[in-house]
Design an enzyme around this catalytic site. Sequence first.
Site, short mmCIF file in Angstrom:
data_model
loop_
_atom_site.label_atom_id
_atom_site.label_comp_id
_atom_site.label_asym_id
_atom_site.label_seq_id
_atom_site.Cartn_x
_atom_site.Cartn_y
_atom_site.Cartn_z
N TRP A 1 0.71 -1.24 0.05
CA TRP A 1 0.01 -0.07 0.04
C TRP A 1 0.83 1.19 0.04
O TRP A 1 0.32 2.21 -0.28
CB TRP A 1 -0.94 0.08 1.23
CG TRP A 1 -0.07 -0.13 2.61
CD1 TRP A 1 -0.12 -1.44 3.41
CD2 TRP A 1 0.51 0.64 3.30
NE1 TRP A 1 0.61 -1.24 4.46
CE2 TRP A 1 1.13 -0.09 4.50
CE3 TRP A 1 0.99 1.98 3.07
CZ2 TRP A 1 1.90 0.54 5.31
CZ3 TRP A 1 1.80 2.69 4.12
CH2 TRP A 1 2.50 1.98 5.11
N ASN A 2 2.23 1.23 0.29
CA ASN A 2 2.84 2.37 0.43
C ASN A 2 3.37 3.07 -0.86
O ASN A 2 3.35 4.35 -0.88
CB ASN A 2 4.16 2.11 1.31
CG ASN A 2 5.33 1.28 0.72
OD1 ASN A 2 4.83 0.70 -0.22
ND2 ASN A 2 6.43 1.24 1.23
N ALA B 1 -2.49 -4.19 -2.93
CA ALA B 1 -2.91 -4.22 -1.45
C ALA B 1 -4.34 -4.23 -1.27
O ALA B 1 -5.07 -2.94 -1.90
CB ALA B 1 -1.94 -3.17 -0.50
N GLY C 1 6.72 -6.50 -0.48
CA GLY C 1 6.14 -6.17 0.83
C GLY C 1 6.86 -6.43 1.88
O GLY C 1 8.20 -6.30 1.92
N SER C 2 6.28 -7.11 2.99
CA SER C 2 7.20 -7.13 4.26
C SER C 2 8.02 -8.38 3.94
O SER C 2 7.66 -9.42 3.20
CB SER C 2 6.29 -7.24 5.44
OG SER C 2 5.59 -8.36 5.29
N GLU D 1 10.89 -7.87 -3.37
CA GLU D 1 11.40 -6.66 -2.73
C GLU D 1 10.76 -6.40 -1.64
O GLU D 1 9.61 -6.07 -1.31
CB GLU D 1 10.91 -5.55 -3.76
CG GLU D 1 11.62 -5.43 -5.00
CD GLU D 1 12.86 -5.11 -5.18
OE1 GLU D 1 13.43 -4.30 -4.25
OE2 GLU D 1 13.31 -4.98 -6.19
N CYS E 1 10.23 1.98 1.96
CA CYS E 1 11.17 0.65 2.36
C CYS E 1 12.64 1.35 2.49
O CYS E 1 13.67 0.61 2.98
CB CYS E 1 11.06 -0.48 1.46
SG CYS E 1 11.02 0.18 -0.29
N GLU F 1 14.54 -4.21 -9.70
CA GLU F 1 13.54 -3.70 -10.56
C GLU F 1 14.11 -2.53 -11.07
O GLU F 1 14.78 -1.69 -10.42
CB GLU F 1 12.39 -3.55 -9.74
CG GLU F 1 11.69 -4.88 -9.28
CD GLU F 1 10.36 -4.74 -8.69
OE1 GLU F 1 10.07 -3.75 -7.99
OE2 GLU F 1 9.43 -5.46 -8.75
P1 NAP Z 1 2.62 -6.70 3.51
O1 NAP Z 1 2.09 -6.99 4.65
O2 NAP Z 1 3.71 -7.66 3.53
O3 NAP Z 1 1.54 -6.70 2.09
C1 NAP Z 1 1.98 -6.76 0.88
C2 NAP Z 1 1.12 -7.25 -0.07
O4 NAP Z 1 1.19 -8.74 0.42
C3 NAP Z 1 -0.39 -6.71 -0.08
O5 NAP Z 1 -0.97 -7.00 -1.12
C4 NAP Z 1 -0.85 -7.78 1.00
O6 NAP Z 1 -2.30 -7.85 0.90
C5 NAP Z 1 -0.03 -8.96 0.67
N1 NAP Z 1 -0.13 -10.13 1.63
C6 NAP Z 1 -0.04 -10.07 2.95
N2 NAP Z 1 -0.09 -11.40 3.49
C7 NAP Z 1 -0.20 -12.23 2.26
C8 NAP Z 1 -0.01 -13.70 2.42
N3 NAP Z 1 -0.21 -14.56 3.41
N4 NAP Z 1 -0.25 -14.22 1.02
C9 NAP Z 1 -0.37 -13.49 -0.05
N5 NAP Z 1 -0.45 -12.04 -0.14
C10 NAP Z 1 -0.19 -11.32 1.18
O7 NAP Z 1 3.32 -5.30 3.38
P2 NAP Z 1 2.71 -3.85 3.44
O8 NAP Z 1 2.56 -3.66 4.89
O9 NAP Z 1 1.56 -3.70 2.36
O10 NAP Z 1 3.97 -3.12 2.92
C11 NAP Z 1 4.89 -2.63 3.82
C12 NAP Z 1 6.39 -3.33 3.36
O11 NAP Z 1 6.60 -3.49 2.10
C13 NAP Z 1 7.43 -2.90 4.30
O12 NAP Z 1 8.04 -3.99 4.75
C14 NAP Z 1 8.37 -2.38 3.33
O13 NAP Z 1 9.72 -2.20 3.42
C15 NAP Z 1 8.00 -3.17 1.97
N6 NAP Z 1 8.37 -2.65 0.74
C16 NAP Z 1 9.40 -2.99 0.23
C17 NAP Z 1 9.79 -2.27 -1.10
C18 NAP Z 1 11.18 -2.64 -1.71
O14 NAP Z 1 11.00 -2.43 -2.91
N7 NAP Z 1 11.77 -3.47 -1.44
C19 NAP Z 1 8.99 -1.40 -1.51
C20 NAP Z 1 7.69 -0.88 -0.97
C21 NAP Z 1 7.58 -1.52 0.24
P3 NAP Z 1 -3.36 -7.50 1.52
O15 NAP Z 1 -3.38 -6.09 1.66
O16 NAP Z 1 -4.73 -7.92 1.06
O17 NAP Z 1 -3.22 -7.89 3.10
#
Ligand code: NAP
Length: 495
Positions: free
Chosen positions: A166-167, A192, A243-244, A265, A299, A473
């Site tokens: 979502w960020n 998200a 994501g996380s 990522e 991130c 990416e």
């Molecule tokens: P998240 O909780 O990991 O969720 C990311 C995505 O994964 C959402 O679409 C979420 O869907 C989905 N998801 C969650 N649990 C899942 C599961 N068990 N199976 C399949 N999909 C699942 O992360 P977030 O809170 O949205 O984003 C923040 C994180 O992203 C931070 O840790 C940040 O550092 C990281 N990030 C990394 C980068 C990079 O380029 N390295 C860039 C941006 C963000 P729902 O929303 O439907 O739960």
Amino acid sequence: MQTANALPGPLDHLKDRSVLRTACLIGGEWVADAARMIDVDDPATGRVIARVPDLPRAAATQAIDAAEAALPAWRARPAKDRARLLRAWYDLMEVHADDLAWILTSEQGKPLTEARTEIRYAASFIEWFGEEAKRLYGDVIPAPAADQRITVLREPIGVCAAITPWNFPAAMITRKAGAALAAGCTMVLKPASQTPLTALALAELGQRAGLPAGVFNVVTGSSRELGPELTGNPKVRKLTFTGSTEVGRELLRQCADTVKKTSMELGGNAPFIVLADANLDDAAKGAIASKFRNAGQTCVCTNRILVDRAVLEPFVAKLGAAMRTLQVGDGHEDGTVIGPLIDRAAVDKVGELVGSAMRGGARVMQGGAPHELGGNFYQPTLVVDVDEHMSLFKEEIFGPVAAVTPFVGDDEALRLANETIFGLASYVYGSDIGRLTRFVERLEYGMVGVNTPAISTEVAPFGGIKQSGLGREGSHYGLDDYTELKYVCLGGVPT
Ligand code: NAP
């Protein structure tokens, strides 16, 4: 135009409401009906602004089938053709940038100026990869035998599934979709649940640009319901996730059964190192930009500010003064620099991290509590004397908290900087180029910003090492993650 599920609120102020979609795109058809719907709210007010389908697993299967059906024709198109369509998509994003930014702020909360920057950044990936599609070169290798010829072809992987956070509701999608479509892959995206409207608006513009049915599909719904289909269906050849780290690990485990290629990522814990010979005004300005963008929810956000003890006091004074000018408010309002956090749980988590650091002996110089605006707002907070055993040092803060840790000597700075499971972005400020070069070489990170906080661009490889992820990416490397190499050995060539 299907927008019946948009409710009165900020979305009423769009210039062109036709960009807004509250239905999913599967095989070129908009799917609005579902037994259940997901509420999308405005993090600044907590008000529900729209509803999108909470699709069942069968819808993900259908989207994967549509992506598979579209694949042969899409990959067979000349690269120039795919590039033309991506260019048209990019142009439409530019034309509708204001409305896309407005939708993004409405569901994500970041200030409009940042949302506009994200839309331009997001569009740049579609433009870049469209151009790169034409340069997807193979290779010719001198063969060991006189009657053989060896060539290497680069082919699209196939159907790709994408799961995004979502960020950055726009850029995290286009960084994947631009590369995948340019390489000749097709895609099923699950955005998200907190920010689906930007994704659906992008799909609407992709369709208008002329992307054939099934090339880019978007499904919304619970990750527990849709996730296992995206990771388990053997027709999906690649999963790309942002994501996380916690969820990334789980998805890697799920992808193991069908041995999918993956791009991950994941989370970060960026150090921002201020050496004693740094220009402290530049360093404070850089720390503000890198720490407080998106209210600290990126991130690559600075997570730990490591400052040479010799300049701790003047640096903290400059940082604190700059922080006092940061205006907190609704992202739609002029002048807002820091918007709300994404939800109440995020506010609580930031509060816990700050509280635990205070109990451990860290000093809160300013802020340190939820903002008087209430709801999801948190005060810009400055904490000093954070030590390496505190959760504020070890965990991703994802909030507007500048955590400062003093160090003595280069070795200690590097030890502290590398003392983490993460390895995404890092920053170092100083003026001795030789010393900075040694820091660059010893920082265990995928990205290093030297005297700059602005490292994200479509032309450079974005990604992390250690538990921050797999793959890159953006840049010309970004296409590699969506192609397979095919080695051809032609024998029997007359000598
Ligand atoms: P998240 O909780 O990991 O969720 C990311 C995505 O994964 C959402 O679409 C979420 O869907 C989905 N998801 C969650 N649990 C899942 C599961 N068990 N199976 C399949 N999909 C699942 O992360 P977030 O809170 O949205 O984003 C923040 C994180 O992203 C931070 O840790 C940040 O550092 C990281 N990030 C990394 C980068 C990079 O380029 N390295 C860039 C941006 C963000 P729902 O929303 O439907 O739960």
